[in-house]
Design an enzyme around this catalytic site. Sequence first.
Site, PDB file in Angstrom:
ATOM      1  N   ARG A 170     -58.470 -25.478  46.605  1.00 48.28           N
ATOM      2  CA  ARG A 170     -59.266 -24.573  45.761  1.00 48.28           C
ATOM      3  C   ARG A 170     -60.021 -23.545  46.593  1.00 48.28           C
ATOM      4  NH1 ARG A 170     -60.938 -29.135  42.234  1.00 48.28           N
ATOM      5  NH2 ARG A 170     -62.973 -29.327  43.170  1.00 48.28           N
ATOM      6  N   ARG A 174     -59.159 -17.368  54.848  1.00 51.03           N
ATOM      7  CA  ARG A 174     -58.812 -15.952  55.035  1.00 51.03           C
ATOM      8  C   ARG A 174     -58.941 -15.544  56.484  1.00 51.03           C
ATOM      9  NH1 ARG A 174     -62.919 -14.611  51.007  1.00 51.03           N
ATOM     10  NH2 ARG A 174     -61.905 -14.845  48.968  1.00 51.03           N
ATOM     11  N   ARG A 247     -66.954 -39.060  38.866  1.00 45.07           N
ATOM     12  CA  ARG A 247     -68.006 -38.995  39.874  1.00 45.07           C
ATOM     13  C   ARG A 247     -69.230 -38.427  39.174  1.00 45.07           C
ATOM     14  NH1 ARG A 247     -69.485 -41.568  44.216  1.00 45.07           N
ATOM     15  NH2 ARG A 247     -70.372 -40.257  45.853  1.00 45.07           N
ATOM     16  N   GLU A 298     -78.579 -31.286  44.946  1.00 47.94           N
ATOM     17  CA  GLU A 298     -77.508 -31.943  44.191  1.00 47.94           C
ATOM     18  C   GLU A 298     -76.976 -33.132  44.985  1.00 47.94           C
ATOM     19  OE1 GLU A 298     -74.646 -29.130  42.588  1.00 47.94           O
ATOM     20  OE2 GLU A 298     -73.039 -30.607  42.816  1.00 47.94           O
ATOM     21  N   TYR A 346     -60.188 -31.045  35.912  1.00 51.67           N
ATOM     22  CA  TYR A 346     -61.158 -30.182  36.564  1.00 51.67           C
ATOM     23  C   TYR A 346     -60.959 -28.792  35.966  1.00 51.67           C
ATOM     24  CZ  TYR A 346     -63.716 -27.623  40.096  1.00 51.67           C
ATOM     25  OH  TYR A 346     -64.624 -26.819  40.734  1.00 51.67           O
ATOM     26  N   ASP A 348     -62.612 -25.089  35.424  1.00 52.76           N
ATOM     27  CA  ASP A 348     -63.671 -24.096  35.576  1.00 52.76           C
ATOM     28  C   ASP A 348     -63.937 -23.498  34.205  1.00 52.76           C
ATOM     29  OD1 ASP A 348     -64.613 -24.052  38.202  1.00 52.76           O
ATOM     30  OD2 ASP A 348     -62.860 -22.954  38.917  1.00 52.76           O
TER      31      ASP A 348
HETATM   32  P1  FAD Z   1     -69.245 -30.280  28.821  1.00 60.44           P
HETATM   33  O1  FAD Z   1     -70.082 -29.154  29.294  1.00 60.44           O
HETATM   34  O2  FAD Z   1     -69.293 -31.566  29.591  1.00 60.44           O
HETATM   35  O3  FAD Z   1     -69.627 -30.561  27.296  1.00 60.44           O
HETATM   36  C1  FAD Z   1     -69.307 -31.751  26.618  1.00 60.44           C
HETATM   37  C2  FAD Z   1     -70.458 -32.059  25.684  1.00 60.44           C
HETATM   38  O4  FAD Z   1     -70.092 -33.170  24.870  1.00 60.44           O
HETATM   39  C3  FAD Z   1     -71.737 -32.446  26.420  1.00 60.44           C
HETATM   40  O5  FAD Z   1     -72.812 -31.642  26.005  1.00 60.44           O
HETATM   41  C4  FAD Z   1     -71.949 -33.911  26.027  1.00 60.44           C
HETATM   42  O6  FAD Z   1     -73.305 -34.252  25.889  1.00 60.44           O
HETATM   43  C5  FAD Z   1     -71.230 -33.978  24.688  1.00 60.44           C
HETATM   44  N1  FAD Z   1     -70.781 -35.332  24.338  1.00 60.44           N
HETATM   45  C6  FAD Z   1     -70.011 -36.163  25.081  1.00 60.44           C
HETATM   46  N2  FAD Z   1     -69.824 -37.327  24.439  1.00 60.44           N
HETATM   47  C7  FAD Z   1     -70.475 -37.228  23.255  1.00 60.44           C
HETATM   48  C8  FAD Z   1     -70.676 -38.111  22.172  1.00 60.44           C
HETATM   49  N3  FAD Z   1     -70.151 -39.346  22.187  1.00 60.44           N
HETATM   50  N4  FAD Z   1     -71.400 -37.691  21.109  1.00 60.44           N
HETATM   51  C9  FAD Z   1     -71.954 -36.463  21.084  1.00 60.44           C
HETATM   52  N5  FAD Z   1     -71.816 -35.582  22.112  1.00 60.44           N
HETATM   53  C10 FAD Z   1     -71.086 -35.961  23.175  1.00 60.44           C
HETATM   54  N6  FAD Z   1     -67.163 -23.778  36.339  1.00 60.44           N
HETATM   55  C11 FAD Z   1     -67.076 -22.508  36.788  1.00 60.44           C
HETATM   56  O7  FAD Z   1     -66.315 -21.712  36.248  1.00 60.44           O
HETATM   57  N7  FAD Z   1     -67.857 -22.074  37.834  1.00 60.44           N
HETATM   58  C12 FAD Z   1     -68.735 -22.884  38.489  1.00 60.44           C
HETATM   59  O8  FAD Z   1     -69.413 -22.459  39.436  1.00 60.44           O
HETATM   60  C13 FAD Z   1     -68.829 -24.249  38.040  1.00 60.44           C
HETATM   61  N8  FAD Z   1     -69.674 -25.110  38.657  1.00 60.44           N
HETATM   62  C14 FAD Z   1     -69.767 -26.396  38.206  1.00 60.44           C
HETATM   63  C15 FAD Z   1     -70.652 -27.247  38.849  1.00 60.44           C
HETATM   64  C16 FAD Z   1     -70.801 -28.562  38.418  1.00 60.44           C
HETATM   65  C17 FAD Z   1     -71.767 -29.472  39.130  1.00 60.44           C
HETATM   66  C18 FAD Z   1     -70.014 -29.033  37.325  1.00 60.44           C
HETATM   67  C19 FAD Z   1     -70.142 -30.464  36.858  1.00 60.44           C
HETATM   68  C20 FAD Z   1     -69.121 -28.186  36.681  1.00 60.44           C
HETATM   69  C21 FAD Z   1     -68.981 -26.856  37.114  1.00 60.44           C
HETATM   70  N9  FAD Z   1     -68.128 -25.959  36.466  1.00 60.44           N
HETATM   71  C22 FAD Z   1     -68.020 -24.661  36.935  1.00 60.44           C
HETATM   72  C23 FAD Z   1     -67.291 -26.380  35.300  1.00 60.44           C
HETATM   73  C24 FAD Z   1     -67.968 -26.111  33.947  1.00 60.44           C
HETATM   74  O9  FAD Z   1     -69.170 -26.831  33.884  1.00 60.44           O
HETATM   75  C25 FAD Z   1     -66.995 -26.553  32.824  1.00 60.44           C
HETATM   76  O10 FAD Z   1     -65.831 -25.753  32.821  1.00 60.44           O
HETATM   77  C26 FAD Z   1     -67.571 -26.500  31.392  1.00 60.44           C
HETATM   78  O11 FAD Z   1     -68.920 -26.848  31.328  1.00 60.44           O
HETATM   79  C27 FAD Z   1     -66.754 -27.441  30.519  1.00 60.44           C
HETATM   80  O12 FAD Z   1     -67.198 -27.418  29.183  1.00 60.44           O
HETATM   81  P2  FAD Z   1     -66.873 -28.626  28.189  1.00 60.44           P
HETATM   82  O13 FAD Z   1     -67.383 -28.213  26.869  1.00 60.44           O
HETATM   83  O14 FAD Z   1     -65.471 -29.036  28.332  1.00 60.44           O
HETATM   84  O15 FAD Z   1     -67.695 -29.889  28.780  1.00 60.44           O
HETATM   85  N1  UDP Z   2     -65.571 -28.717  50.371  1.00 58.39           N
HETATM   86  C1  UDP Z   2     -65.884 -29.010  51.672  1.00 58.39           C
HETATM   87  N2  UDP Z   2     -66.892 -28.330  52.293  1.00 58.39           N
HETATM   88  C2  UDP Z   2     -67.616 -27.377  51.659  1.00 58.39           C
HETATM   89  C3  UDP Z   2     -67.300 -27.070  50.326  1.00 58.39           C
HETATM   90  C4  UDP Z   2     -66.275 -27.764  49.715  1.00 58.39           C
HETATM   91  O1  UDP Z   2     -65.263 -29.888  52.269  1.00 58.39           O
HETATM   92  O2  UDP Z   2     -68.527 -26.802  52.283  1.00 58.39           O
HETATM   93  C5  UDP Z   2     -64.460 -29.470  49.721  1.00 58.39           C
HETATM   94  C6  UDP Z   2     -64.961 -30.678  48.932  1.00 58.39           C
HETATM   95  O3  UDP Z   2     -63.989 -31.702  49.024  1.00 58.39           O
HETATM   96  C7  UDP Z   2     -65.020 -30.142  47.510  1.00 58.39           C
HETATM   97  C8  UDP Z   2     -63.801 -29.219  47.490  1.00 58.39           C
HETATM   98  O4  UDP Z   2     -63.781 -28.641  48.806  1.00 58.39           O
HETATM   99  O5  UDP Z   2     -64.916 -31.160  46.563  1.00 58.39           O
HETATM  100  C9  UDP Z   2     -63.846 -28.134  46.437  1.00 58.39           C
HETATM  101  O6  UDP Z   2     -64.989 -27.339  46.631  1.00 58.39           O
HETATM  102  P1  UDP Z   2     -65.684 -26.552  45.464  1.00 58.39           P
HETATM  103  O7  UDP Z   2     -66.725 -25.681  46.039  1.00 58.39           O
HETATM  104  O8  UDP Z   2     -64.641 -25.949  44.606  1.00 58.39           O
HETATM  105  O9  UDP Z   2     -66.379 -27.767  44.713  1.00 58.39           O
HETATM  106  P2  UDP Z   2     -67.125 -27.826  43.301  1.00 58.39           P
HETATM  107  O10 UDP Z   2     -67.919 -26.563  43.154  1.00 58.39           O
HETATM  108  O11 UDP Z   2     -66.063 -28.000  42.302  1.00 58.39           O
HETATM  109  O12 UDP Z   2     -67.988 -29.037  43.438  1.00 58.39           O
END
Ligand code: FAD
Ligand code: UDP
Length: 365
Positions: A170, A174, A247, A298, A346, A348
Amino acid sequence: MYDYLIVGAGLFGSLFAYEANKNGKNVLVIDKRNHVGGNIFTENVERINVHKYGAHIFHTDDKRIWDYINQFADFNNYINCPIARYKNEVYNLPFNMNTFSRLWGVITPEQARERINQQIKEANIIEPQNLEEQAISLVGKDIYEKLIKGYTEKQWGRKAKELPAFIIKRIPVRFTYNNNYFNDRYQGIPIGGYTNIIKKMLDGIDVKLNTDFFDKREYYMNSAKRIIFTGMIDEFYNYCFGELEYRSLKFETEVLNIENFQGNAVVNYNEFEVPYTRIIEHKHFEFGTQKKTAITREYPVAWHRGDEPYYAINNEKNNNLYKKYEELAKSENKVVFGGRLGMYKYFDMDDTIKAALELSKKEFK
Ligand code: FAD
Ligand code: UDP
């Protein structure tokens, strides 16, 4: 009786609700949390939009998705350029000429390539079988040891040798001096935070918060003609084939009485011994000039039933198990699974939008 019950007010559920409403359907959205937005939820603290569930940077290569999301917000021109800290050394990410130059003192792409090729040769990897081998064959052993191994092993709670190779692919590698973490054409942060996007999507739609589908399963199953379920698919089926693995994360946010804590929105902490993977300084996502700042550490943590399942662990074992649930889901005539948890992927934000739009198209054709 609603046309649609949508379980989960995250991006997937809210977008689907918006499309359903637009198509004249009668919709109820429920969420067990006390707010809408799922993991993209932002909360205004000291006039700073805090990303409550970790850094969220919107990026996509798909113009249709960019245009779609821009209906709901204006995006700024933020470009994600994270910093990686290894002990007291500081590097640019993604892996690029700035990283190579800082690490080895090399200046040209040719010199960097030579270093990496030499390290790949020494490691004797022909066809990478796991994340460790994949990482070494992309960037060599030095970068693997300082910037990948520790971060990855604490992030996933398992050895890099036991993780699938695709996770590391991912991140771009470069041979130019370019610190943009993403290759996508469109990128930015919605001015005013992500929660406003979700509120606009849900405008005029019935929403019940603090409401868990499983508390009144029978009642909710009979409350609508169709159900879009964005929670965990294995939980829906009572874990009948076994638990999928996830996780989890712990977020610790604090407001500091200083203007600038780390000079960048995202700083990764790459050695294993520091228990968190990154610190986010939220104001920098929107070029904030407030007097105070808000930061979030985090921490990756093990997932047990009842914890928030932030990341699916898409290794072979879990993907095979998911396939069994997916087969079962095909026989449902009323329930459709969507989103990161319903589809165990996974995703985005742009992938989530794409999947929700595809489902909308199918439902409202
Ligand atoms: P969720 O946001 O998980 O929504 C599911 C909802 O269902 C939740 O509110 C939950 O409470 C509810 N729910 C679950 N079970 C029940 C139940 N039994 N009853 C009632 N409600 C329930 N994407 C990017 O494009 N860029 C980023 O930089 C990026 N960073 C991220 C960083 C982190 C730490 C994480 C975890 C994700 C990141 N993502 C990022 C991904 C992004 O968060 C997801 O693509 C998006 O939020 C997914 O939406 P969703 O609706 O599928 O899931
Ligand atoms: N990763 C790493 N070093 C870094 C950043 C990322 O080894 O400084 C690895 C790590 O395994 C991570 C993966 O690259 O899970 C994908 O990184 P990304 O930034 O996409 O993670 P996310 O934002 O999804 O947590």
